[in-house]
Design an enzyme around this catalytic site. Structure first.
Site, PDB file in Angstrom:
ATOM      1  N   ASP A 191       0.690  -1.153  -0.090  1.00  0.00           N
ATOM      2  CA  ASP A 191      -0.133   0.044  -0.088  1.00  0.00           C
ATOM      3  C   ASP A 191       0.843   1.206  -0.066  1.00  0.00           C
ATOM      4  O   ASP A 191       2.038   1.175   0.873  1.00  0.00           O
ATOM      5  CB  ASP A 191      -0.837   0.006   1.165  1.00  0.00           C
ATOM      6  CG  ASP A 191      -2.203  -0.937   1.191  1.00  0.00           C
ATOM      7  OD1 ASP A 191      -2.253  -1.540   0.111  1.00  0.00           O
ATOM      8  OD2 ASP A 191      -2.770  -1.132   2.162  1.00  0.00           O
ATOM      9  N   GLY A 248      -4.535  -3.038   9.041  1.00  0.00           N
ATOM     10  CA  GLY A 248      -4.379  -1.796   9.924  1.00  0.00           C
ATOM     11  C   GLY A 248      -4.354  -2.074  11.329  1.00  0.00           C
ATOM     12  O   GLY A 248      -4.203  -1.313  12.014  1.00  0.00           O
ATOM     13  N   ARG A 287      -5.538 -20.365   7.112  1.00  0.00           N
ATOM     14  CA  ARG A 287      -5.786 -21.842   7.413  1.00  0.00           C
ATOM     15  C   ARG A 287      -7.013 -22.297   7.168  1.00  0.00           C
ATOM     16  O   ARG A 287      -7.411 -23.572   6.699  1.00  0.00           O
ATOM     17  CB  ARG A 287      -5.514 -21.766   8.949  1.00  0.00           C
ATOM     18  CG  ARG A 287      -3.984 -21.892   9.423  1.00  0.00           C
ATOM     19  CD  ARG A 287      -3.805 -22.062  10.883  1.00  0.00           C
ATOM     20  NE  ARG A 287      -2.423 -22.241  11.178  1.00  0.00           N
ATOM     21  CZ  ARG A 287      -1.523 -23.244  11.228  1.00  0.00           C
ATOM     22  NH1 ARG A 287      -1.859 -24.601  10.430  1.00  0.00           N
ATOM     23  NH2 ARG A 287      -0.085 -23.369  11.395  1.00  0.00           N
ATOM     24  N   GLY A 298      -2.600  -7.428   8.661  1.00  0.00           N
ATOM     25  CA  GLY A 298      -1.720  -7.540   9.834  1.00  0.00           C
ATOM     26  C   GLY A 298      -0.357  -8.149   9.723  1.00  0.00           C
ATOM     27  O   GLY A 298       0.386  -8.265  10.669  1.00  0.00           O
ATOM     28  N   LYS A 321      -8.447   0.419  -4.929  1.00  0.00           N
ATOM     29  CA  LYS A 321      -9.687  -0.010  -4.113  1.00  0.00           C
ATOM     30  C   LYS A 321     -10.849   0.634  -4.548  1.00  0.00           C
ATOM     31  O   LYS A 321     -10.805   1.902  -4.613  1.00  0.00           O
ATOM     32  CB  LYS A 321      -9.274  -0.063  -2.793  1.00  0.00           C
ATOM     33  CG  LYS A 321      -8.069  -0.845  -2.103  1.00  0.00           C
ATOM     34  CD  LYS A 321      -8.110  -0.744  -0.619  1.00  0.00           C
ATOM     35  CE  LYS A 321      -6.909  -1.452  -0.022  1.00  0.00           C
ATOM     36  NZ  LYS A 321      -7.109  -2.878  -0.173  1.00  0.00           N
ATOM     37  N   GLY A 341      -0.044  -3.726   3.971  1.00  0.00           N
ATOM     38  CA  GLY A 341      -0.391  -2.184   4.168  1.00  0.00           C
ATOM     39  C   GLY A 341       0.130  -1.348   5.027  1.00  0.00           C
ATOM     40  O   GLY A 341       1.153  -0.640   4.588  1.00  0.00           O
ATOM     41  N   SER A 342      -0.235  -1.291   6.008  1.00  0.00           N
ATOM     42  CA  SER A 342       0.313  -0.528   7.081  1.00  0.00           C
ATOM     43  C   SER A 342       1.910  -0.836   7.631  1.00  0.00           C
ATOM     44  O   SER A 342       2.688   0.082   8.174  1.00  0.00           O
ATOM     45  CB  SER A 342      -0.849  -0.080   8.507  1.00  0.00           C
ATOM     46  OG  SER A 342      -1.846  -0.022   7.958  1.00  0.00           O
TER      47      SER A 342
END
EC number: 4.3.3.6
Length: 287
Positions: free
Chosen positions: A21, A150, A162, A211, A78, A232-233
Site C-alpha cells: 500500500d 491496519g 488456514r 496484519g 480499491k 499495508g500499514s
C-alpha cells in the site's frame, strides 16, 4: 472465457511477490526499489482508515494517476464492495488491477460487483472457502485472505488462510457424489467446487493480507501456503520503511530460509504499533 483466462493469468504473474500500500508517488518508488511486484494506490493506509472512522471511498483519480506515472510496476486501486461505478472509473484510468475491498466502506450490502463485465482483473477478500468461491464465480482473478487490515496483528490472517486451505483439503477427500452437498454448504457453484477439488487449490492465486508487519509474518503465511502477500500499514508505519520493505520482499521470496530471515530481520527498528482490541472488524464486511 478467453478474457477470463487472460485476467487470471495476469494475476498469476504476481505469484511469490509482495504488494504494498502506498499513498504518495515517493512511497511507490520506495516499494518498487525494494522489489514489490505491485503497489496499491490509496489516500490512507488501512491503519489510518481504521483510526479516522467515517465513510471511506475510492481514492482521488489524480492521486492514482500520479502513482501510476511514478513507477513501472503494476498499480492497483480499491473500490467499495458493490460500487461498480467506482470500478468503471478505475478501469477508465487503466489501473492494472482493482481491489473490491472490505477496508473501504460497503456500498452495496446485497451484491458484489459483477467482475465479469470488466476487462481489468479484480482482487477480492475472503475468510473461508465459500466466500472465495463466490467471489471467483463473480469474476475475481485473485483472492486474498482478509486478515484484519491496519492492525499489525497476524492472528486473523493466519486464521483465514488456514480456514481456506483446510476446507480445500477436505474437498479433495470428498467423493464425487458428495460434492453437490458440499457446494450447497459452501454457497458456491458446483463447477467451481469440482475444479477446486480436482486441483487441490483455488483456481486463482491466493494471497494473504491483513496484519503482516514483519519479515517473520510474511514467512509464516507463505509457509502456510499463501501465494504472496499484501502489506499495508506494516511498511510505512514502521520506523524504517525502506528497510522493512526490502526485508519483507526478501522474506517472501525465500520464506523457508531461516538463516536469511534472521539476517534480514536484524536492526530494522520498530515495527508498526499494533492494534489487538478491535471495535471495527473489516473482515466481516462483504461475505
Amino acid at each position: 472465457m478467453g478474457l477470463d483466462n487472460l485476467k487470471v493469468g495476469l494475476a498469476q504473474m504476481l505469484k511469490g511477490g509482495v504488494i504494498m500500500d502506498v499513498v504518495t508517488p515517493d512511497q511507490a518508488k520506495i516499494a518498487e526499489d525494494a522489489g514489490a511486484v505491485a503497489v496499491m494506490a490509496l489516500e490512507k493506509i488501512p491503519s489510518d482508515i481504521r483510526a479516522s472512522g467515517g465513510v471511506s471511498r475510492m481514492s482521488d483519480p489524480g492521486l492514482i494517476e500520479r502513482v501510476m506515472d511514478s513507477v513501472s510496476i503494476p498499480v492497483m486501486a480499491k473500490v467499495r464492495i458493490g460500487h461498480f461505478a467506482e470500478a468503471q472509473i478505475l478501469q477508465s484510468l487503466k489501473v492494472d488491477y482493482i481491489d473490491e475491498s472490505e477496508v473501504l466502506s460497503v456500498a452495496d450490502s446485497s451484491y458484489h460487483i459483477d467482475k465479469r463485465k470488466f476487462t481489468v482483473p479484480f482482487v477480492c477478500g475472503a475468510t473461508n472457502l465459500g466466500e472465495a468461491l463466490r467471489r471467483i464465480s463473480e469474476g475475481a482473478s485473485m483472492i486474498r485472505s482478509k486478515g484484519e487490515a491496519g492492525t499489525g496483528d497476524i492472528a486473523q490472517a493466519t486464521k483465514h488462510i488456514r480456514a481456506i486451505l483446510s476446507e480445500i483439503s477436505a474437498l479433495t477427500q470428498a467423493r464425487e457424489d458428495e460434492l453437490p452437498a458440499r457446494a450447497r454448504e459452501l454457497g458456491a457453484p458446483i463447477d467451481l467446487v469440482r475444479e477446486t477439488a480436482r486441483l487441490g487449490r483455488l483456481p486463482v492465486v491466493l494471497f494473504t493480507a491483513g496484519g503482516i508487519a514483519t519479515p517473520a509474518d510474511s514467512s509464516l503465511v507463505m509457509q502456510l501456503g499463501s501465494d504472496g502477500v499484501f502489506v499495508g500499514s506494516g511498511i510505512f508505519k514502521s520506523e524504517d520503511p525502506k528497510a522493512y520493505a526490502a526485508a519483507i520482499v526478501q522474506a517472501t521470496a525465500q520464506y523457508d530460509d531461516a538463516d536469511l530471515l534472521a539476517r534480514v530481520s536484524r536492526n530494522l527498528g520498530q515495527a508498526m504499533p499494533g492494534v489487538s482490541n478491535l471495535d471495527v472488524r473489516f473482515s466481516s464486511r462483504g461475505v
